[in-house]
Scaffold this motif. Structure first.
Motif, short mmCIF file in Angstrom:
data_model
loop_
_atom_site.label_atom_id
_atom_site.label_comp_id
_atom_site.label_asym_id
_atom_site.label_seq_id
_atom_site.Cartn_x
_atom_site.Cartn_y
_atom_site.Cartn_z
N VAL A 161 49.30 42.43 45.78
CA VAL A 161 48.06 41.70 45.58
C VAL A 161 47.07 42.59 44.84
CG1 VAL A 161 46.17 40.44 46.67
CG2 VAL A 161 48.46 40.41 47.69
N LEU A 162 46.68 42.16 43.67
CA LEU A 162 45.73 42.91 42.85
C LEU A 162 44.36 42.25 43.01
CD1 LEU A 162 46.31 43.93 39.12
CD2 LEU A 162 44.07 43.69 40.18
N VAL A 163 43.52 42.86 43.83
CA VAL A 163 42.17 42.34 44.07
C VAL A 163 41.22 43.05 43.11
CG1 VAL A 163 40.36 41.94 45.76
CG2 VAL A 163 42.75 41.95 46.49
N ASP A 164 40.74 42.30 42.12
CA ASP A 164 39.88 42.88 41.09
C ASP A 164 38.45 42.99 41.62
OD1 ASP A 164 38.54 43.68 38.85
OD2 ASP A 164 39.13 41.99 37.58
N LEU A 165 38.00 44.23 41.81
CA LEU A 165 36.64 44.50 42.29
C LEU A 165 35.76 45.08 41.20
CD1 LEU A 165 37.49 46.00 45.81
CD2 LEU A 165 36.94 43.64 45.22
N GLY A 166 36.18 44.87 39.95
CA GLY A 166 35.33 45.27 38.83
C GLY A 166 35.52 46.68 38.36
N GLY A 167 36.63 47.33 38.73
CA GLY A 167 36.85 48.70 38.31
C GLY A 167 37.29 48.85 36.88
N GLY A 168 37.73 47.75 36.26
CA GLY A 168 38.13 47.80 34.85
C GLY A 168 39.52 48.31 34.61
N ILE A 199 50.11 39.24 42.35
CA ILE A 199 49.17 38.12 42.45
C ILE A 199 47.77 38.68 42.26
CG2 ILE A 199 48.23 36.34 43.96
CD1 ILE A 199 50.94 36.18 45.31
N ALA A 200 47.08 38.20 41.23
CA ALA A 200 45.75 38.70 40.90
C ALA A 200 44.67 37.83 41.53
CB ALA A 200 45.56 38.77 39.40
N VAL A 201 43.66 38.45 42.08
CA VAL A 201 42.52 37.76 42.68
C VAL A 201 41.25 38.34 42.08
CG1 VAL A 201 41.27 37.22 44.81
CG2 VAL A 201 43.77 37.42 44.84
N ASP A 202 40.44 37.51 41.46
CA ASP A 202 39.17 37.96 40.92
C ASP A 202 38.11 37.90 42.02
OD1 ASP A 202 36.85 38.54 39.58
OD2 ASP A 202 37.15 37.11 37.95
N ALA A 203 37.82 39.04 42.62
CA ALA A 203 36.87 39.09 43.73
C ALA A 203 35.60 39.83 43.35
CB ALA A 203 37.53 39.77 44.93
N ARG A 204 35.31 39.93 42.05
CA ARG A 204 34.15 40.70 41.60
C ARG A 204 32.84 40.14 42.13
NH1 ARG A 204 35.13 40.66 35.32
NH2 ARG A 204 35.67 38.51 35.93
N ASP A 205 32.64 38.84 41.98
CA ASP A 205 31.38 38.25 42.46
C ASP A 205 31.30 38.24 43.97
OD1 ASP A 205 29.93 37.51 40.01
OD2 ASP A 205 31.59 36.16 39.64
N ARG A 249 44.67 55.56 47.95
CA ARG A 249 43.59 56.34 47.34
C ARG A 249 42.40 55.43 47.05
NH1 ARG A 249 44.13 60.90 44.47
NH2 ARG A 249 42.92 60.01 42.78
N PRO A 250 41.17 55.94 47.23
CA PRO A 250 40.01 55.13 46.88
C PRO A 250 40.10 54.68 45.43
CG PRO A 250 39.35 57.13 48.04
CD PRO A 250 40.81 57.27 47.73
N GLY A 251 39.90 53.41 45.21
CA GLY A 251 40.01 52.89 43.85
C GLY A 251 38.67 52.73 43.16
N ARG A 252 38.74 52.43 41.88
CA ARG A 252 37.52 52.20 41.11
C ARG A 252 37.05 50.77 41.34
NH1 ARG A 252 38.95 54.41 35.17
NH2 ARG A 252 37.65 52.61 34.74
N THR A 253 35.75 50.59 41.53
CA THR A 253 35.16 49.27 41.66
C THR A 253 33.88 49.23 40.83
OG1 THR A 253 33.66 49.75 43.53
CG2 THR A 253 35.97 49.25 44.06
N LEU A 254 33.27 48.06 40.74
CA LEU A 254 32.01 47.98 40.01
C LEU A 254 30.92 48.76 40.74
CD1 LEU A 254 29.85 45.73 41.46
CD2 LEU A 254 31.66 44.20 40.74
N TRP A 255 31.11 49.03 42.04
CA TRP A 255 30.12 49.73 42.85
C TRP A 255 30.22 51.25 42.71
CZ3 TRP A 255 25.75 48.36 44.99
CH2 TRP A 255 25.21 49.06 46.07
N SER A 256 31.44 51.77 42.67
CA SER A 256 31.59 53.23 42.57
C SER A 256 32.96 53.61 42.03
CB SER A 256 31.38 53.89 43.94
OG SER A 256 32.44 53.57 44.82
N HIS A 257 33.03 54.80 41.45
CA HIS A 257 34.27 55.37 40.93
C HIS A 257 34.48 56.73 41.58
CE1 HIS A 257 34.85 52.97 36.97
NE2 HIS A 257 34.13 52.28 37.81
N PRO A 258 35.65 56.98 42.18
CA PRO A 258 35.91 58.31 42.74
C PRO A 258 36.25 59.30 41.63
CG PRO A 258 37.84 56.92 43.01
CD PRO A 258 36.77 56.04 42.42
N SER A 269 23.13 37.98 37.86
CA SER A 269 23.71 37.88 39.20
C SER A 269 23.75 39.29 39.78
CB SER A 269 25.13 37.30 39.11
OG SER A 269 25.98 38.20 38.42
N VAL A 270 24.12 39.40 41.04
CA VAL A 270 24.24 40.74 41.64
C VAL A 270 25.27 41.56 40.88
CG1 VAL A 270 24.82 42.03 43.72
CG2 VAL A 270 23.51 39.91 43.91
N ARG A 271 26.41 40.94 40.58
CA ARG A 271 27.45 41.67 39.84
C ARG A 271 26.93 42.13 38.48
NH1 ARG A 271 31.20 40.10 35.94
NH2 ARG A 271 30.89 37.88 36.31
#
Length: 310
Positions: A27-34, A52-58, A106-115, A164-166
Motif C-alpha cells: 500500500v503506497l500512501v502518498d503523503l506529499g513526499g514527492g 495499491i496507491a492512496v492519495d492521502a495528501r489532503d 524508516r521515516p519517510g518523506r511527507t509534505l510536513w517533513s523530510h528526514p 488549502s492546508v496542504r
C-alpha cells in the motif's frame, strides 16, 4: 498463491521476506513526499504482487498536520504519519480479505517533513546532509516577506491567495526552504535530523497569532494542553481516548484565532514582523472570494473542521 499480507510499500525488506511465502500487496500512501513513483518501483522490485496507491495528501494535511499547528506542536517524526498509514493499511486489508502487517520502517518523506541522514557522532556538524532546504547563506541578499491569514486557527491564505492546508504547507515549504528554514537537529535517545520549512513557519505564525487573540488565562492553560497533546502523539498514542477531549478543547480555543501574521524569511529563520487579530466582536470571518481572501460573513473554508464535519 493467494493474498496473505498487506503492508506499507516502504517496507522493502519485509516485502521481500513475506513474498517468498505468498502474495504481498503493498500500500503506497502518498503523503506529499514527492517520491511515490520511486517507492512503487522499489516495492515491485522487492516482490510485491501489486501496489495499491492512496492519495492521502489532503487527509494528512487537514486531519493530522492541522491539529499539530493548532496545538503548536512541531512534530516531525513518524508520530503524525503512523496513524494515517495504519488507517489505510487496515482499510485495504479488509477490502482484500488479508492480514495487515504493521512493520517498522524508516521515516519517510511527507509534505510536513523530510528526514536527513544524521552523523553517527552527535558532536559532528551535519555537513551537507540537508537536501530539501537551501543553505541559509544562498539567498541571504534576497529576504522574503510573507503574510499568512488564519480563519479560526486554519491557515486559509498566503499573501492574500486562498489556499488549502496542504497548499499552505507546500507553498511555505518552497518559500521558507529557499532560506534554509526548518532544519531541525535534536537528540531523542539518538540524533535526528529533519527538514520542515513549511511546518516551522506555520507553527511559528499560529503561535504568534494566539498571543494577540486568546485571553491570557485561556492561553496559559492551553500551553499545558498543547504540551500534553504533543507528548501523547509523540509517544504513538494517537488513538488514546485522551486525545479527543484535548482536541475538543483546542478546537474551542481556535474560534478566537483569526487574523494575519507577517514574517520575514531570511538566513535560516522566520522572524515575525507583524500580527493583527480579526475583530470577532463584529462577527467578521474570512471566506474565499475567487482566488483572493476577504473578511466577509458567510461560508466556511473547505478545510475548516466544522465544514469537514458536515
Amino acid at each position: 498463491m493467494t493474498t496473505r499480507a498487506v503492508l506499507a510499500a516502504t517496507n522493502g525488506s519485509v516485502i521481500s521476506r513475506l513474498a517468498a511465502a505468498g502474495d504481498v500487496l503493498a500500500v503506497l500512501v502518498d503523503l506529499g513526499g514527492g517520491d511515490a513513483a520511486a517507492i512503487r518501483r522499489r516495492a515491485l522490485a522487492c516482490g510485491a504482487a501489486k501496489v495499491i496507491a492512496v492519495d492521502a495528501r489532503d487527509e494528512f494535511a487537514a486531519g493530522f498536520c492541522l491539529p499539530a499547528v493548532q496545538s503548536n506542536a512541531l512534530l516531525v517524526d513518524a508520530s503524525l504519519t503512523r496513524p494515517v498509514l495504519e488507517r489505510h493499511l487496515v482499510a485495504v486489508a479488509e477490502a482484500q480479505h488479508a492480514e495487515p502487517v504493521f512493520a517498522a520502517a524508516r521515516p519517510g518523506r511527507t509534505l510536513w517533513s523530510h528526514p536527513a541522514e544524521a552523523p553517527a557522532d552527535p558532536w559532528c556538524a551535519p555537513g551537507d546532509v540537508f537536501t530539501y532546504t537551501e543553505d541559509p547563506a544562498v539567498n541571504r541578499e534576497a529576504p522574503d516577506e510573507v503574510v499568512i491569514t488564519f480563519d479560526r486557527g486554519v491557515p486559509v491564505a498566503v499573501d492574500g491567495e486562498t489556499v488549502s492546508v496542504r497548499e499552505a504547507v507546500q507553498l511555505l515549504n518552497h518559500r521558507a526552504g529557499a532560506h534554509g528554514i526548518g532544519r531541525i537537529d535534536r537528540m531523542t535517545g539518538c540524533r535526528e535530523l529533519h527538514e520542515a520549512p513549511g511546518a516551522t513557519v506555520l507553527v511559528t505564525a499560529h503561535q504568534e497569532l494566539e498571543r494577540v487573540t486568546l485571553d491570557r488565562e485561556l492561553a496559559r492553560f492551553k500551553e499545558n494542553v498543547d504540551r500534553r497533546w504533543a507528548e501523547l502523539v509523540y509517544d504513538g498514542l494517537w488513538s488514546s481516548p485522551l486525545r479527543e477531549p484535548l482536541d475538543a478543547f483546542v478546537r474551542h480555543t481556535q474560534e478566537y484565532v483569526s487574523g494575519d501574521v507577517r514574517l520575514l524569511l531570511h538566513g535560516g529563520t522566520a522572524v515575525v514582523t507583524g500580527r493583527r487579530g480579526e475583530d470577532l466582536t463584529r462577527g467578521r470571518h474570512l471566506r474565499p472570494v475567487g482566488r483572493r481572501y476577504r473578511p466577509l460573513t458567510g461560508q466556511e473554508h473547505p478545510d475548516h473542521p466544522t465544514h469537514r464535519a458536515s
